[in-house]
Design a protein around this motif. Structure first.
Motif, PDB file in Angstrom:
ATOM      1  N   MET A   1       0.830  -1.195   0.000  1.00 28.00           N
ATOM      2  CA  MET A   1       0.000   0.000   0.000  1.00 28.00           C
ATOM      3  C   MET A   1       0.870   1.252   0.000  1.00 28.00           C
ATOM      4  O   MET A   1       1.985   1.248   0.518  1.00 28.00           O
ATOM      5  CB  MET A   1      -0.911   0.021   1.218  1.00 28.00           C
ATOM      6  CG  MET A   1      -2.104  -0.912   1.116  1.00 28.00           C
ATOM      7  SD  MET A   1      -3.407  -0.393   2.220  1.00 28.00           S
ATOM      8  CE  MET A   1      -4.792  -1.167   1.399  1.00 28.00           C
ATOM      9  N   LEU A   2       0.323   2.314  -0.582  1.00 24.95           N
ATOM     10  CA  LEU A   2       1.019   3.601  -0.625  1.00 24.95           C
ATOM     11  C   LEU A   2       0.283   4.588   0.282  1.00 24.95           C
ATOM     12  O   LEU A   2      -0.885   4.899   0.068  1.00 24.95           O
ATOM     13  CB  LEU A   2       1.068   4.140  -2.056  1.00 24.95           C
ATOM     14  CG  LEU A   2       1.702   5.521  -2.230  1.00 24.95           C
ATOM     15  CD1 LEU A   2       3.145   5.518  -1.745  1.00 24.95           C
ATOM     16  CD2 LEU A   2       1.634   5.968  -3.680  1.00 24.95           C
ATOM     17  N   ILE A   3       0.986   5.063   1.300  1.00 23.64           N
ATOM     18  CA  ILE A   3       0.432   5.993   2.270  1.00 23.64           C
ATOM     19  C   ILE A   3       1.117   7.344   2.093  1.00 23.64           C
ATOM     20  O   ILE A   3       2.343   7.421   1.956  1.00 23.64           O
ATOM     21  CB  ILE A   3       0.652   5.492   3.710  1.00 23.64           C
ATOM     22  CG1 ILE A   3       0.201   4.045   3.853  1.00 23.64           C
ATOM     23  CG2 ILE A   3      -0.062   6.415   4.702  1.00 23.64           C
ATOM     24  CD1 ILE A   3      -1.254   3.799   3.555  1.00 23.64           C
ATOM     25  N   LEU A   4       0.324   8.413   2.099  1.00 22.47           N
ATOM     26  CA  LEU A   4       0.868   9.763   1.982  1.00 22.47           C
ATOM     27  C   LEU A   4       0.904  10.419   3.355  1.00 22.47           C
ATOM     28  O   LEU A   4      -0.107  10.457   4.064  1.00 22.47           O
ATOM     29  CB  LEU A   4       0.018  10.597   1.016  1.00 22.47           C
ATOM     30  CG  LEU A   4      -0.098  10.051  -0.409  1.00 22.47           C
ATOM     31  CD1 LEU A   4      -0.998  10.949  -1.251  1.00 22.47           C
ATOM     32  CD2 LEU A   4       1.284   9.906  -1.063  1.00 22.47           C
ATOM     33  N   TRP A   5       2.081  10.912   3.739  1.00 23.22           N
ATOM     34  CA  TRP A   5       2.245  11.636   4.993  1.00 23.22           C
ATOM     35  C   TRP A   5       2.324  13.129   4.662  1.00 23.22           C
ATOM     36  O   TRP A   5       3.314  13.582   4.084  1.00 23.22           O
ATOM     37  CB  TRP A   5       3.543  11.233   5.687  1.00 23.22           C
ATOM     38  CG  TRP A   5       3.537   9.872   6.327  1.00 23.22           C
ATOM     39  CD1 TRP A   5       2.456   9.107   6.631  1.00 23.22           C
ATOM     40  CD2 TRP A   5       4.684   9.132   6.774  1.00 23.22           C
ATOM     41  NE1 TRP A   5       2.848   7.941   7.241  1.00 23.22           N
ATOM     42  CE2 TRP A   5       4.207   7.925   7.341  1.00 23.22           C
ATOM     43  CE3 TRP A   5       6.060   9.366   6.753  1.00 23.22           C
ATOM     44  CZ2 TRP A   5       5.055   6.959   7.880  1.00 23.22           C
ATOM     45  CZ3 TRP A   5       6.907   8.405   7.286  1.00 23.22           C
ATOM     46  CH2 TRP A   5       6.419   7.216   7.844  1.00 23.22           C
ATOM     47  N   THR A   6       1.299  13.903   4.994  1.00 27.11           N
ATOM     48  CA  THR A   6       1.394  15.343   4.761  1.00 27.11           C
ATOM     49  C   THR A   6       2.198  15.979   5.891  1.00 27.11           C
ATOM     50  O   THR A   6       2.065  15.603   7.057  1.00 27.11           O
ATOM     51  CB  THR A   6       0.009  16.005   4.633  1.00 27.11           C
ATOM     52  OG1 THR A   6      -0.714  15.869   5.859  1.00 27.11           O
ATOM     53  CG2 THR A   6      -0.785  15.365   3.501  1.00 27.11           C
ATOM     54  N   GLN A   7       3.008  16.964   5.528  1.00 28.71           N
ATOM     55  CA  GLN A   7       4.024  17.489   6.438  1.00 28.71           C
ATOM     56  C   GLN A   7       3.451  18.337   7.564  1.00 28.71           C
ATOM     57  O   GLN A   7       4.079  18.494   8.605  1.00 28.71           O
ATOM     58  CB  GLN A   7       5.043  18.301   5.631  1.00 28.71           C
ATOM     59  CG  GLN A   7       6.326  18.633   6.366  1.00 28.71           C
ATOM     60  CD  GLN A   7       7.340  19.266   5.439  1.00 28.71           C
ATOM     61  OE1 GLN A   7       7.074  19.484   4.260  1.00 28.71           O
ATOM     62  NE2 GLN A   7       8.515  19.570   5.959  1.00 28.71           N
ATOM     63  N   GLY A   8       2.261  18.890   7.359  1.00 26.97           N
ATOM     64  CA  GLY A   8       1.694  19.768   8.374  1.00 26.97           C
ATOM     65  C   GLY A   8       2.368  21.123   8.367  1.00 26.97           C
ATOM     66  O   GLY A   8       3.076  21.498   7.422  1.00 26.97           O
ATOM     67  N   ASP A   9       2.148  21.903   9.419  1.00 27.56           N
ATOM     68  CA  ASP A   9       2.777  23.219   9.533  1.00 27.56           C
ATOM     69  C   ASP A   9       4.278  23.038   9.734  1.00 27.56           C
ATOM     70  O   ASP A   9       4.716  22.383  10.687  1.00 27.56           O
ATOM     71  CB  ASP A   9       2.169  23.990  10.706  1.00 27.56           C
ATOM     72  CG  ASP A   9       2.542  25.453  10.692  1.00 27.56           C
ATOM     73  OD1 ASP A   9       3.754  25.760  10.814  1.00 27.56           O
ATOM     74  OD2 ASP A   9       1.640  26.302  10.560  1.00 27.56           O
ATOM     75  N   THR A  10       5.057  23.613   8.857  1.00 24.23           N
ATOM     76  CA  THR A  10       6.509  23.396   8.878  1.00 24.23           C
ATOM     77  C   THR A  10       7.193  24.072  10.064  1.00 24.23           C
ATOM     78  O   THR A  10       8.386  23.841  10.294  1.00 24.23           O
ATOM     79  CB  THR A  10       7.154  23.893   7.571  1.00 24.23           C
ATOM     80  OG1 THR A  10       6.763  25.254   7.328  1.00 24.23           O
ATOM     81  CG2 THR A  10       6.725  23.030   6.401  1.00 24.23           C
ATOM     82  N   ASN A  11       6.468  24.879  10.821  1.00 26.33           N
ATOM     83  CA  ASN A  11       7.050  25.489  12.020  1.00 26.33           C
ATOM     84  C   ASN A  11       6.717  24.699  13.283  1.00 26.33           C
ATOM     85  O   ASN A  11       7.120  25.086  14.383  1.00 26.33           O
ATOM     86  CB  ASN A  11       6.569  26.938  12.176  1.00 26.33           C
ATOM     87  CG  ASN A  11       7.106  27.823  11.076  1.00 26.33           C
ATOM     88  OD1 ASN A  11       8.201  27.604  10.574  1.00 26.33           O
ATOM     89  ND2 ASN A  11       6.335  28.818  10.678  1.00 26.33           N
ATOM     90  N   GLY A  12       5.981  23.601  13.115  1.00 24.07           N
ATOM     91  CA  GLY A  12       5.609  22.758  14.239  1.00 24.07           C
ATOM     92  C   GLY A  12       6.422  21.481  14.278  1.00 24.07           C
ATOM     93  O   GLY A  12       7.524  21.399  13.736  1.00 24.07           O
ATOM     94  N   ILE A  13       5.855  20.440  14.890  1.00 21.88           N
ATOM     95  CA  ILE A  13       6.600  19.191  15.099  1.00 21.88           C
ATOM     96  C   ILE A  13       6.347  18.155  14.013  1.00 21.88           C
ATOM     97  O   ILE A  13       6.861  17.038  14.091  1.00 21.88           O
ATOM     98  CB  ILE A  13       6.272  18.570  16.475  1.00 21.88           C
ATOM     99  CG1 ILE A  13       4.779  18.194  16.559  1.00 21.88           C
ATOM    100  CG2 ILE A  13       6.673  19.526  17.597  1.00 21.88           C
ATOM    101  CD1 ILE A  13       4.432  17.404  17.811  1.00 21.88           C
ATOM    102  N   GLY A  14       5.568  18.516  12.980  1.00 23.36           N
ATOM    103  CA  GLY A  14       5.224  17.549  11.946  1.00 23.36           C
ATOM    104  C   GLY A  14       6.417  16.905  11.271  1.00 23.36           C
ATOM    105  O   GLY A  14       6.473  15.674  11.131  1.00 23.36           O
TER     106      GLY A  14
END
Length: 337
Positions: free
Chosen positions: A1-14
């Motif tokens: 399976m292919l799962i996409l991880w979105t980075q979130g706010d780049t100033n946070g802990i994502g």
């Protein structure tokens, strides 16, 4: 399976939890691809000394057509490098990038190019500064997928606790009028359908919390329970295996949630405070009612600890495990239908 991880706010802990998750995930057979900014992933890799083989791609087609191997790099579907790191700060362009990543991932899932998406936290003020009229992931994904009703469902794999919300990001003063307008039926219907579709629970046992303290003590503390909540719930018992209205403090304090498959909380903090107290490091937020699978950790951007290397990736990994579990179940249902 292919799962996409979105980075979130780049100033946070994502970015940090994604990098840490990758090192614990790389021996799994399923491939995870980051959607966000390659430059910001490199920034956090160096800042936090989390040596990671990162490879920038412009399309999922850039990934070699072969089975995933343990030494495979972490691919980053990069949308922009025109952003500067302001760790722990609210920034409009960080908000914009976080939403563009969600949109790109959702589009790839809707087209069938990816199987599920796991979203790192975004910041509501940052996305507002970027001009987005959405409260967060849930209503944005509802808009992108043109689905009728998305619902936030909090799940903990460790305790099997599941909590859904009848209202989400609205002021407390508007909860009563919102519930009067919607009633309980659409929320219970969405919750029961989600439990059946995603977890295979054919006749889920549901609990509904009261709105007022002590569930109003028969109208002594507020009138919502006696005026419309309890009468409607009595009718709904004909169609659902449901009980309530429960006083929230006693319900969670006595661990009565163990008697049910899921709990319907009537407003945000009523559901999220006990859930996070019980499952802060392992809890997962799942958006149900969508044609795609989306999960996320149950924590926020955590600007106060961003860039310090102390963020815990456990909830993000739990979100990834749940996304795969649900995606596999949906695929099985489609092939056997």
């Amino acid at each position: 399976m292919l799962i996409l991880w979105t980075q979130g706010d780049t100033n946070g802990i994502g970015s940090e939890v994604i990098l840490k998750s990758f090192h614990r995930w790389r021996h799994r057979p399923h491939r995870a691809v980051v959607v966000g900014s390659y430059c910001m992933m490199k920034f956090y890799e160096k800042r936090l000394n989390l040596t990671t083989p990162l490879v920038e791609i412009e399309s999922l087609n850039d990934i070699p057509m072969q089975e995933k191997t343990p030494d495979e790099p972490l691919y980053v579907l990069s949308l922009s490098c025109n952003i500067k790191a302001n760790v722990g700060e609210i920034q409009a362009d960080a908000g914009e990038l976080s939403m563009k990543a969600v949109e790109r991932a959702a589009t790839l899932c809707l087209s069938g190019e990816a199987d599920a998406m796991v979203t790192a936290p975004i910041h509501k003020e940052a996305i507002a500064k970027a001009g987005y009229p959405f409260q967060g992931h849930t209503d944005f994904l509802e808009h992108l997928s043109q689905s009728g009703r998305a619902q936030m469902l909090l799940c903990d794999i460790e305790t099997n606790l599941k909590v859904a919300l009848a209202t989400v990001h609205i002021p407390l003063g508007k909860v009563s009028e919102t519930l009067r307008a919607s009633g309980l039926r659409p929320h219970l219907t969405a919750l029961a359908n989600a439990l059946t579709k995603n977890f295979g629970i054919q006749t889920p046992r549901l609990a509904v919390l009261g709105l007022n303290p002590h569930a109003s003590d028969n109208g002594v503390i507020g009138k919502e329970e006696t005026e419309f909540l309890q009468p409607e719930l009595a009718l709904l018992k004909q169609d659902f295996c449901v009980d309530g209205l429960f006083a929230a403090d006693g319900f969670f304090g006595a661990k009565r949630y163990k008697e049910f498959d899921a709990v319907l909380a009537l407003y945000h903090d009523q559901g999220l405070i006990p859930f996070k107290m019980l499952a802060f490091e392992t809890g997962v937020n799942m958006t149900t009612g969508l044609p795609i699978v989306r999960t996320s950790p149950d924590h926020g951007t955590a600007f106060d600890i961003a860039g310090k290397g102390i963020a815990n990736e456990a909830s993000f990994l739990s979100a990834t495990h749940l996304a795969i579990q649900v995606a596999e179940r949906r695929r099985h249902l489609e092939t056997t239908a």
